[in-house]
Design a protein around this motif. Structure first.
Motif, PDB file in Angstrom:
ATOM      1  N   UNK A  32     -94.308  -6.210   2.394  1.00 43.23           N
ATOM      2  CA  UNK A  32     -95.581  -5.834   1.792  1.00 43.23           C
ATOM      3  C   UNK A  32     -95.894  -4.400   2.149  1.00 43.23           C
ATOM      4  N   UNK A  33     -97.108  -4.021   1.884  1.00 42.08           N
ATOM      5  CA  UNK A  33     -97.498  -2.646   2.196  1.00 42.08           C
ATOM      6  C   UNK A  33     -98.659  -2.635   3.177  1.00 42.08           C
ATOM      7  N   UNK A  34     -98.730  -1.540   3.891  1.00 37.38           N
ATOM      8  CA  UNK A  34     -99.785  -1.300   4.874  1.00 37.38           C
ATOM      9  C   UNK A  34    -100.642  -0.167   4.330  1.00 37.38           C
ATOM     10  N   UNK A  35    -101.924  -0.361   4.285  1.00 37.70           N
ATOM     11  CA  UNK A  35    -102.823   0.684   3.809  1.00 37.70           C
ATOM     12  C   UNK A  35    -102.737   1.901   4.721  1.00 37.70           C
ATOM     13  N   UNK A  36    -102.863   3.074   4.104  1.00 31.76           N
ATOM     14  CA  UNK A  36    -102.865   4.327   4.859  1.00 31.76           C
ATOM     15  C   UNK A  36    -103.976   5.220   4.312  1.00 31.76           C
ATOM     16  N   UNK A  38    -104.618   9.141   4.069  1.00 33.86           N
ATOM     17  CA  UNK A  38    -103.990  10.458   4.234  1.00 33.86           C
ATOM     18  C   UNK A  38    -102.761  10.373   5.139  1.00 33.86           C
ATOM     19  N   UNK A  39    -101.977   9.308   4.966  1.00 39.24           N
ATOM     20  CA  UNK A  39    -100.744   9.153   5.731  1.00 39.24           C
ATOM     21  C   UNK A  39    -100.902   8.495   7.085  1.00 39.24           C
ATOM     22  N   UNK A  40    -102.126   8.207   7.481  1.00 39.43           N
ATOM     23  CA  UNK A  40    -102.358   7.547   8.768  1.00 39.43           C
ATOM     24  C   UNK A  40    -102.462   6.048   8.510  1.00 39.43           C
ATOM     25  N   UNK A  41    -101.540   5.275   9.075  1.00 41.85           N
ATOM     26  CA  UNK A  41    -101.527   3.837   8.765  1.00 41.85           C
ATOM     27  C   UNK A  41    -102.687   3.083   9.402  1.00 41.85           C
ATOM     28  N   UNK A  42    -102.956   1.916   8.827  1.00 35.85           N
ATOM     29  CA  UNK A  42    -103.890   0.972   9.449  1.00 35.85           C
ATOM     30  C   UNK A  42    -103.118   0.340  10.609  1.00 35.85           C
ATOM     31  N   UNK A  43    -103.351   0.831  11.796  1.00 36.56           N
ATOM     32  CA  UNK A  43    -102.535   0.488  12.964  1.00 36.56           C
ATOM     33  C   UNK A  43    -102.534  -0.999  13.294  1.00 36.56           C
ATOM     34  N   UNK A  44    -103.640  -1.700  13.063  1.00 34.70           N
ATOM     35  CA  UNK A  44    -103.683  -3.130  13.363  1.00 34.70           C
ATOM     36  C   UNK A  44    -102.715  -3.913  12.475  1.00 34.70           C
ATOM     37  N   UNK A  45    -102.607  -3.516  11.204  1.00 34.70           N
ATOM     38  CA  UNK A  45    -101.664  -4.172  10.295  1.00 34.70           C
ATOM     39  C   UNK A  45    -100.228  -3.912  10.732  1.00 34.70           C
ATOM     40  N   UNK A  46     -99.956  -2.688  11.112  1.00 35.77           N
ATOM     41  CA  UNK A  46     -98.615  -2.324  11.585  1.00 35.77           C
ATOM     42  C   UNK A  46     -98.268  -3.125  12.841  1.00 35.77           C
ATOM     43  N   UNK A  47     -99.190  -3.213  13.774  1.00 34.13           N
ATOM     44  CA  UNK A  47     -98.965  -3.967  15.009  1.00 34.13           C
ATOM     45  C   UNK A  47     -98.736  -5.446  14.728  1.00 34.13           C
ATOM     46  N   UNK A  48     -99.417  -5.974  13.716  1.00 33.26           N
ATOM     47  CA  UNK A  48     -99.254  -7.379  13.352  1.00 33.26           C
ATOM     48  C   UNK A  48     -97.827  -7.665  12.884  1.00 33.26           C
ATOM     49  N   UNK A  49     -97.275  -6.790  12.036  1.00 30.42           N
ATOM     50  CA  UNK A  49     -95.884  -6.941  11.593  1.00 30.42           C
ATOM     51  C   UNK A  49     -94.924  -6.882  12.782  1.00 30.42           C
ATOM     52  N   UNK A  50     -95.131  -5.930  13.667  1.00 26.99           N
ATOM     53  CA  UNK A  50     -94.242  -5.783  14.819  1.00 26.99           C
ATOM     54  C   UNK A  50     -94.310  -6.998  15.737  1.00 26.99           C
ATOM     55  N   UNK A  51     -95.504  -7.519  15.946  1.00 26.68           N
ATOM     56  CA  UNK A  51     -95.663  -8.686  16.812  1.00 26.68           C
ATOM     57  C   UNK A  51     -95.013  -9.918  16.192  1.00 26.68           C
ATOM     58  N   UNK A  52     -95.195 -10.078  14.883  1.00 23.23           N
ATOM     59  CA  UNK A  52     -94.646 -11.255  14.210  1.00 23.23           C
ATOM     60  C   UNK A  52     -93.115 -11.247  14.177  1.00 23.23           C
ATOM     61  N   UNK A  53     -92.518 -10.108  13.831  1.00 24.11           N
ATOM     62  CA  UNK A  53     -91.068 -10.051  13.619  1.00 24.11           C
ATOM     63  C   UNK A  53     -90.282  -9.606  14.843  1.00 24.11           C
ATOM     64  N   UNK A  54     -90.897  -8.885  15.762  1.00 25.61           N
ATOM     65  CA  UNK A  54     -90.245  -8.389  16.979  1.00 25.61           C
ATOM     66  C   UNK A  54     -88.850  -7.817  16.689  1.00 25.61           C
ATOM     67  N   UNK A  55     -88.798  -6.742  15.880  1.00 23.45           N
ATOM     68  CA  UNK A  55     -87.497  -6.188  15.489  1.00 23.45           C
ATOM     69  C   UNK A  55     -86.763  -5.539  16.658  1.00 23.45           C
TER      70      UNK A  55
END
Length: 66
Positions: A32-36, A38-55
């Motif tokens: 999916x996509x993460x809202x940004x 001016x290029x600054x991501x929505x950090x909570x959404x990014x952290x959620x993906x990282x926590x869920x998938x633990x790449x």
């Protein structure tokens, strides 16, 4: 053969695309996509993906034509 999970982000000024891939199968799927703003991501959404998938690896696209 490696079993690493790779997460990729495609940088944009309004949204950042994300995908997850498995090295062992050589396949990837969009997440999916993460809202940004001016290029600054929505950090909570990014952290959620990282926590869920633990790449094991993270790849970030380099925008050359912006």
């Amino acid at each position: 053969m490696s079993h690493r999970t790779i997460m990729a982000f495609d940088y944009g000024t309004k949204s950042i695309g994300s995908a997850i891939g498995q090295e062992i199968t050589g396949s990837a799927s969009p997440l999916g996509s993460i809202k940004a703003n001016d290029g600054i991501p929505h950090w909570d959404s990014l952290a959620s993906y990282l926590k869920e998938w633990q790449p094991d690896l993270i790849v970030v696209g380099l925008p050359l034509n912006m």
